[in-house]
Design a protein around this motif. Structure first.
Motif, mmCIF file in Angstrom:
data_model
loop_
_atom_site.group_PDB
_atom_site.id
_atom_site.type_symbol
_atom_site.label_atom_id
_atom_site.label_comp_id
_atom_site.label_asym_id
_atom_site.label_seq_id
_atom_site.Cartn_x
_atom_site.Cartn_y
_atom_site.Cartn_z
ATOM 1 N N ASN A 186 0.836 -1.200 0.000
ATOM 2 C CA ASN A 186 0.000 0.000 0.000
ATOM 3 C C ASN A 186 0.871 1.250 0.000
ATOM 4 O OD1 ASN A 186 -2.458 -1.384 -0.005
ATOM 5 N ND2 ASN A 186 -2.410 -1.618 2.211
ATOM 6 N N GLY A 187 2.175 1.049 -0.128
ATOM 7 C CA GLY A 187 3.114 2.156 -0.194
ATOM 8 C C GLY A 187 3.405 2.773 1.155
ATOM 9 N N ALA A 188 4.404 3.621 1.153
ATOM 10 C CA ALA A 188 4.801 4.291 2.387
ATOM 11 C C ALA A 188 3.685 5.203 2.890
ATOM 12 C CB ALA A 188 6.087 5.079 2.160
ATOM 13 N N HIS A 189 2.961 5.819 1.968
ATOM 14 C CA HIS A 189 1.863 6.682 2.396
ATOM 15 C C HIS A 189 0.742 5.852 3.024
ATOM 16 C CE1 HIS A 189 0.487 10.770 2.534
ATOM 17 N NE2 HIS A 189 -0.723 10.369 2.207
ATOM 18 N N GLY A 190 0.551 4.638 2.503
ATOM 19 C CA GLY A 190 -0.410 3.721 3.108
ATOM 20 C C GLY A 190 -0.024 3.374 4.537
ATOM 21 N N LEU A 191 1.276 3.338 4.790
ATOM 22 C CA LEU A 191 1.773 3.099 6.140
ATOM 23 C C LEU A 191 1.315 4.224 7.077
ATOM 24 C CD1 LEU A 191 3.579 1.267 7.911
ATOM 25 C CD2 LEU A 191 5.507 2.704 7.213
ATOM 26 N N ARG A 192 1.324 5.455 6.585
ATOM 27 C CA ARG A 192 0.840 6.591 7.380
ATOM 28 C C ARG A 192 -0.648 6.435 7.697
ATOM 29 N NH1 ARG A 192 3.562 11.291 8.058
ATOM 30 N NH2 ARG A 192 1.741 12.624 7.759
ATOM 31 N N HIS A 193 -1.422 5.975 6.707
ATOM 32 C CA HIS A 193 -2.852 5.749 6.941
ATOM 33 C C HIS A 193 -3.041 4.691 8.033
ATOM 34 C CE1 HIS A 193 -5.022 7.977 3.725
ATOM 35 N NE2 HIS A 193 -3.829 7.978 3.174
ATOM 36 N N SER A 194 -2.328 3.585 7.911
ATOM 37 C CA SER A 194 -2.443 2.508 8.898
ATOM 38 C C SER A 194 -2.027 2.989 10.283
ATOM 39 C CB SER A 194 -1.574 1.319 8.492
ATOM 40 O OG SER A 194 -2.059 0.746 7.305
ATOM 41 N N TYR A 195 -0.935 3.758 10.336
ATOM 42 C CA TYR A 195 -0.476 4.270 11.626
ATOM 43 C C TYR A 195 -1.558 5.137 12.268
ATOM 44 C CZ TYR A 195 1.840 6.823 15.274
ATOM 45 O OH TYR A 195 2.141 7.369 16.492
ATOM 46 N N ALA A 196 -2.111 6.063 11.512
ATOM 47 C CA ALA A 196 -3.124 6.971 12.049
ATOM 48 C C ALA A 196 -4.315 6.183 12.595
ATOM 49 C CB ALA A 196 -3.581 7.957 10.973
ATOM 50 N N GLN A 197 -4.770 5.209 11.841
ATOM 51 C CA GLN A 197 -5.936 4.424 12.247
ATOM 52 C C GLN A 197 -5.646 3.594 13.496
ATOM 53 O OE1 GLN A 197 -6.752 2.343 8.597
ATOM 54 N NE2 GLN A 197 -7.244 4.239 7.530
ATOM 55 N N GLU A 198 -4.516 2.902 13.506
ATOM 56 C CA GLU A 198 -4.167 2.046 14.646
ATOM 57 C C GLU A 198 -3.874 2.866 15.904
ATOM 58 O OE1 GLU A 198 -4.169 -1.345 14.868
ATOM 59 O OE2 GLU A 198 -5.007 -1.391 12.839
ATOM 60 N N ARG A 199 -3.174 3.980 15.734
ATOM 61 C CA ARG A 199 -2.814 4.811 16.887
ATOM 62 C C ARG A 199 -4.057 5.453 17.511
ATOM 63 N NH1 ARG A 199 -0.298 5.831 21.366
ATOM 64 N NH2 ARG A 199 0.710 7.854 21.499
ATOM 65 N N LEU A 200 -4.973 5.921 16.671
ATOM 66 C CA LEU A 200 -6.201 6.515 17.196
ATOM 67 C C LEU A 200 -6.986 5.475 17.986
ATOM 68 C CD1 LEU A 200 -7.951 9.165 17.116
ATOM 69 C CD2 LEU A 200 -9.297 7.969 15.400
ATOM 70 N N LEU A 201 -7.125 4.284 17.434
ATOM 71 C CA LEU A 201 -7.839 3.216 18.131
ATOM 72 C C LEU A 201 -7.164 2.886 19.464
ATOM 73 C CD1 LEU A 201 -10.069 1.079 18.181
ATOM 74 C CD2 LEU A 201 -8.533 -0.420 16.882
ATOM 75 N N GLU A 202 -5.833 2.816 19.457
ATOM 76 C CA GLU A 202 -5.098 2.532 20.683
ATOM 77 C C GLU A 202 -5.395 3.576 21.763
ATOM 78 O OE1 GLU A 202 -0.462 1.722 21.894
ATOM 79 O OE2 GLU A 202 -0.873 3.293 20.436
ATOM 80 N N LEU A 203 -5.382 4.840 21.389
ATOM 81 C CA LEU A 203 -5.637 5.897 22.364
ATOM 82 C C LEU A 203 -7.073 5.849 22.879
ATOM 83 C CD1 LEU A 203 -3.662 8.798 20.660
ATOM 84 C CD2 LEU A 203 -3.034 7.562 22.738
ATOM 85 N N ILE A 204 -8.020 5.610 21.986
ATOM 86 C CA ILE A 204 -9.426 5.532 22.399
ATOM 87 C C ILE A 204 -9.639 4.345 23.336
ATOM 88 C CG2 ILE A 204 -11.759 5.058 21.557
ATOM 89 C CD1 ILE A 204 -11.051 6.865 19.135
ATOM 90 N N LEU A 205 -9.019 3.211 23.021
ATOM 91 C CA LEU A 205 -9.143 2.039 23.895
ATOM 92 C C LEU A 205 -8.498 2.274 25.258
ATOM 93 C CD1 LEU A 205 -8.546 -0.873 21.367
ATOM 94 C CD2 LEU A 205 -10.714 -0.181 22.429
ATOM 95 N N ASN A 206 -7.585 3.238 25.326
ATOM 96 C CA ASN A 206 -6.954 3.600 26.598
ATOM 97 C C ASN A 206 -7.642 4.796 27.248
ATOM 98 O OD1 ASN A 206 -4.604 1.838 27.299
ATOM 99 N ND2 ASN A 206 -4.171 2.239 25.144
ATOM 100 N N GLN A 207 -8.917 4.978 26.887
ATOM 101 C CA GLN A 207 -9.803 5.954 27.544
ATOM 102 C C GLN A 207 -9.560 7.419 27.206
ATOM 103 O OE1 GLN A 207 -12.379 4.425 29.164
ATOM 104 N NE2 GLN A 207 -11.332 2.576 28.471
ATOM 105 N N TYR A 208 -8.832 7.703 26.115
ATOM 106 C CA TYR A 208 -8.685 9.093 25.697
ATOM 107 C C TYR A 208 -9.946 9.508 24.947
ATOM 108 C CZ TYR A 208 -3.705 9.143 26.775
ATOM 109 O OH TYR A 208 -2.494 9.109 27.428
ATOM 110 N N PRO A 209 -10.468 10.697 25.240
ATOM 111 C CA PRO A 209 -11.608 11.182 24.458
ATOM 112 C C PRO A 209 -11.201 11.324 22.983
ATOM 113 C CG PRO A 209 -11.249 12.555 26.408
ATOM 114 C CD PRO A 209 -10.076 11.624 26.287
#
Length: 115
Positions: free
Chosen positions: A67-90
């Motif tokens: 998915n290319g290096a830019h696809g890596l940025r998309h995956s990072y954003a999605q996974e990181r946001l989910l991680e923070l939300i699961l750790n109770q961040y608004p």
């Protein structure tokens, strides 16, 4: 760290990784041009189009797709946001955090990566 467009930010790097990075530091910065943009490079590490092409080849070789290096940025954003939300961040705090980590000035830009 100063990135494209002059954005400067501090980044946290684990001590062991920082020590390895310092072993790759040039004695004098080197001017490099990538995609018609000049940079001062201080470390002998991959960057720009050359790194992106290498990433694509490695991904295709290993996974049979890329998915290319830019696809890596998309995956990072999605996974990181989910991680923070699961750790109770608004949501808004999580979005602003990911936005800053990605070097965006506005969270709305980061939301494009979440689609």
């Amino acid at each position: 760290m100063t990135g494209k467009g002059g954005l400067t930010r501090e980044v946290l790097i684990p001590h062991d990784l920082a020590a390895k990075l310092e072993l790759r530091k040039f004695k004098q910065p080197v001017t490099v041009v990538d995609r018609k943009i000049s940079y001062l490079q201080r470390y002998d590490i991959g960057r720009g189009k050359k790194w992106s092409d290498s990433f694509n080849k490695a991904s295709n070789r290993t996974l049979s797709f890329s998915n290319g290096a830019h696809g890596l940025r998309h995956s990072y954003a999605q996974e990181r946001l989910l991680e923070l939300i699961l750790n109770q961040y608004p949501y808004q705090i999580a979005l602003e955090t990911v936005s800053q980590e990605m070097g965006h000035f506005r969270p709305e830009i980061t939301e494009v990566y979440l689609r």
